[in-house]
Design a protein around this motif. Sequence first.
Motif, mmCIF file in Angstrom:
data_model
loop_
_atom_site.group_PDB
_atom_site.id
_atom_site.type_symbol
_atom_site.label_atom_id
_atom_site.label_comp_id
_atom_site.label_asym_id
_atom_site.label_seq_id
_atom_site.Cartn_x
_atom_site.Cartn_y
_atom_site.Cartn_z
ATOM 1 N N VAL A 19 41.371 29.533 55.216
ATOM 2 C CA VAL A 19 40.219 29.413 56.111
ATOM 3 C C VAL A 19 39.025 30.197 55.559
ATOM 4 C CG1 VAL A 19 41.636 29.046 58.168
ATOM 5 C CG2 VAL A 19 40.905 31.354 57.583
ATOM 6 N N PRO A 20 37.815 29.764 55.923
ATOM 7 C CA PRO A 20 36.618 30.497 55.508
ATOM 8 C C PRO A 20 36.694 31.963 55.931
ATOM 9 C CG PRO A 20 36.007 28.372 56.426
ATOM 10 C CD PRO A 20 37.474 28.549 56.674
ATOM 11 N N GLY A 21 36.265 32.831 55.042
ATOM 12 C CA GLY A 21 36.269 34.265 55.310
ATOM 13 C C GLY A 21 37.532 34.979 54.869
ATOM 14 N N ALA A 22 38.542 34.246 54.470
ATOM 15 C CA ALA A 22 39.828 34.863 54.118
ATOM 16 C C ALA A 22 39.719 35.817 52.937
ATOM 17 C CB ALA A 22 40.871 33.778 53.816
ATOM 18 N N PHE A 23 38.783 35.588 52.026
ATOM 19 C CA PHE A 23 38.675 36.411 50.820
ATOM 20 C C PHE A 23 37.696 37.578 50.953
ATOM 21 C CE2 PHE A 23 40.809 32.813 49.072
ATOM 22 C CZ PHE A 23 41.499 33.311 47.979
ATOM 23 N N SER A 24 37.100 37.766 52.103
ATOM 24 C CA SER A 24 36.027 38.762 52.241
ATOM 25 C C SER A 24 36.432 40.174 51.829
ATOM 26 C CB SER A 24 35.476 38.759 53.674
ATOM 27 O OG SER A 24 36.491 39.111 54.590
ATOM 28 N N LYS A 25 37.657 40.589 52.109
ATOM 29 C CA LYS A 25 38.107 41.933 51.717
ATOM 30 C C LYS A 25 38.490 42.018 50.249
ATOM 31 C CE LYS A 25 41.478 42.345 54.542
ATOM 32 N NZ LYS A 25 42.629 42.753 55.329
ATOM 33 N N ALA A 26 38.988 40.929 49.688
ATOM 34 C CA ALA A 26 39.560 40.958 48.342
ATOM 35 C C ALA A 26 38.524 40.791 47.227
ATOM 36 C CB ALA A 26 40.622 39.876 48.217
ATOM 37 N N ILE A 27 37.419 40.128 47.496
ATOM 38 C CA ILE A 27 36.436 39.854 46.440
ATOM 39 C C ILE A 27 35.856 41.133 45.824
ATOM 40 C CG2 ILE A 27 34.160 38.848 45.976
ATOM 41 C CD1 ILE A 27 35.004 36.556 47.885
ATOM 42 N N PRO A 28 35.420 42.119 46.612
ATOM 43 C CA PRO A 28 34.865 43.330 45.994
ATOM 44 C C PRO A 28 35.848 44.022 45.039
ATOM 45 C CG PRO A 28 34.309 43.277 48.321
ATOM 46 C CD PRO A 28 35.295 42.160 48.074
ATOM 47 N N LEU A 29 37.108 44.082 45.396
ATOM 48 C CA LEU A 29 38.113 44.707 44.533
ATOM 49 C C LEU A 29 38.314 43.890 43.258
ATOM 50 C CD1 LEU A 29 40.193 46.936 44.050
ATOM 51 C CD2 LEU A 29 41.846 45.547 45.332
ATOM 52 N N PHE A 30 38.353 42.567 43.375
ATOM 53 C CA PHE A 30 38.489 41.694 42.211
ATOM 54 C C PHE A 30 37.358 41.964 41.216
ATOM 55 C CE2 PHE A 30 37.083 37.531 40.400
ATOM 56 C CZ PHE A 30 38.110 37.364 39.485
ATOM 57 N N LEU A 31 36.131 42.057 41.705
ATOM 58 C CA LEU A 31 34.988 42.316 40.826
ATOM 59 C C LEU A 31 35.030 43.742 40.267
ATOM 60 C CD1 LEU A 31 32.199 40.516 42.866
ATOM 61 C CD2 LEU A 31 33.202 39.755 40.688
ATOM 62 N N GLU A 32 35.383 44.699 41.112
ATOM 63 C CA GLU A 32 35.466 46.101 40.689
ATOM 64 C C GLU A 32 36.495 46.294 39.579
ATOM 65 O OE1 GLU A 32 37.175 49.921 42.942
ATOM 66 O OE2 GLU A 32 35.422 49.029 43.937
ATOM 67 N N GLU A 33 37.573 45.520 39.632
ATOM 68 C CA GLU A 33 38.632 45.628 38.619
ATOM 69 C C GLU A 33 38.320 44.835 37.352
ATOM 70 O OE1 GLU A 33 42.129 44.443 40.801
ATOM 71 O OE2 GLU A 33 42.538 46.514 41.397
ATOM 72 N N GLY A 34 37.122 44.298 37.241
ATOM 73 C CA GLY A 34 36.709 43.622 36.012
ATOM 74 C C GLY A 34 36.565 42.128 36.106
ATOM 75 N N GLY A 35 37.062 41.515 37.150
ATOM 76 C CA GLY A 35 36.890 40.084 37.360
ATOM 77 C C GLY A 35 37.313 39.210 36.192
ATOM 78 N N GLN A 36 38.439 39.517 35.604
ATOM 79 C CA GLN A 36 38.893 38.731 34.458
ATOM 80 C C GLN A 36 39.316 37.327 34.882
ATOM 81 O OE1 GLN A 36 41.987 41.193 32.802
ATOM 82 N NE2 GLN A 36 40.541 42.183 31.427
ATOM 83 N N ILE A 37 38.910 36.357 34.068
ATOM 84 C CA ILE A 37 39.282 34.967 34.295
ATOM 85 C C ILE A 37 40.135 34.535 33.114
ATOM 86 C CG2 ILE A 37 38.446 32.612 34.632
ATOM 87 C CD1 ILE A 37 35.874 33.945 35.807
ATOM 88 N N LEU A 38 41.321 34.051 33.422
ATOM 89 C CA LEU A 38 42.312 33.740 32.403
ATOM 90 C C LEU A 38 42.343 32.248 32.066
ATOM 91 C CD1 LEU A 38 45.219 35.822 33.981
ATOM 92 C CD2 LEU A 38 43.530 36.582 32.306
#
Length: 160
Positions: free
Chosen positions: A38-57
Motif C-alpha cells: 500500500v502507498p506509504g509502506a516504505f516511508s520509514k525504510a527509505i531514509p535508512l536505505f539512502l543513508e546506507e549507500g543506496g546500492q543498486i544491484l
Amino acid sequence: MMDFRKSSSLGVALTESGSFRGYPVPYLNIDNQKNITVPGAFSKAIPLFLEEGGQILLDHDNRVESVVATAMDAGEDVRGFWVDGIFSGSERAQDVRKRASEGSVRKMSAYFFGKAKFYNEKQVHGLWNNYGFQPNARQLELAKRGADVITSVDRISEVS
C-alpha cells in the motif's frame, strides 16, 4: 516481521547522462506471491536505505561485483516506491545501462522486510476502492484467493 521480494513491470526511464528512475515496487498490484503493497509502506525504510549507500544491484546476489548503480534519491508516489539512480562506470554497469536503453532490461525489484496482514477477496476490493485503484482482469482473478497486504516496511535489504 516477514521478508518479501517484489518485482515491477513499471519500467525504467533513462536519461542521456546515465541516470534513471525505476519502480522496484508498484502499489496496490497483487503479485504472484499474493502480496499487495500500500502507498506509504516504505516511508520509514527509505531514509535508512539512502543513508546506507543506496546500492543498486545487477541481481539479488549481494556481492560487490553486483553493484551497478547508486540511488541518488528515493521516494514514494501514487505508482509505487521509486528510485533515482546513476550507473557506475564499471563495465558491468555500463552493459546494464546499454541493455536498459535497448529495452531488454525493463524491470526492477526489491527485497525487504515488513509487516503484512491477510485480506480476503472482499477486503482486497475494499482496499482498492479506498485508493480509487482500477484492477485489470488479472488482478481481479488474483484477488479471489486473497492477499497479504504490506502496510509497513522496516528495512530495504536489496534493490536490483
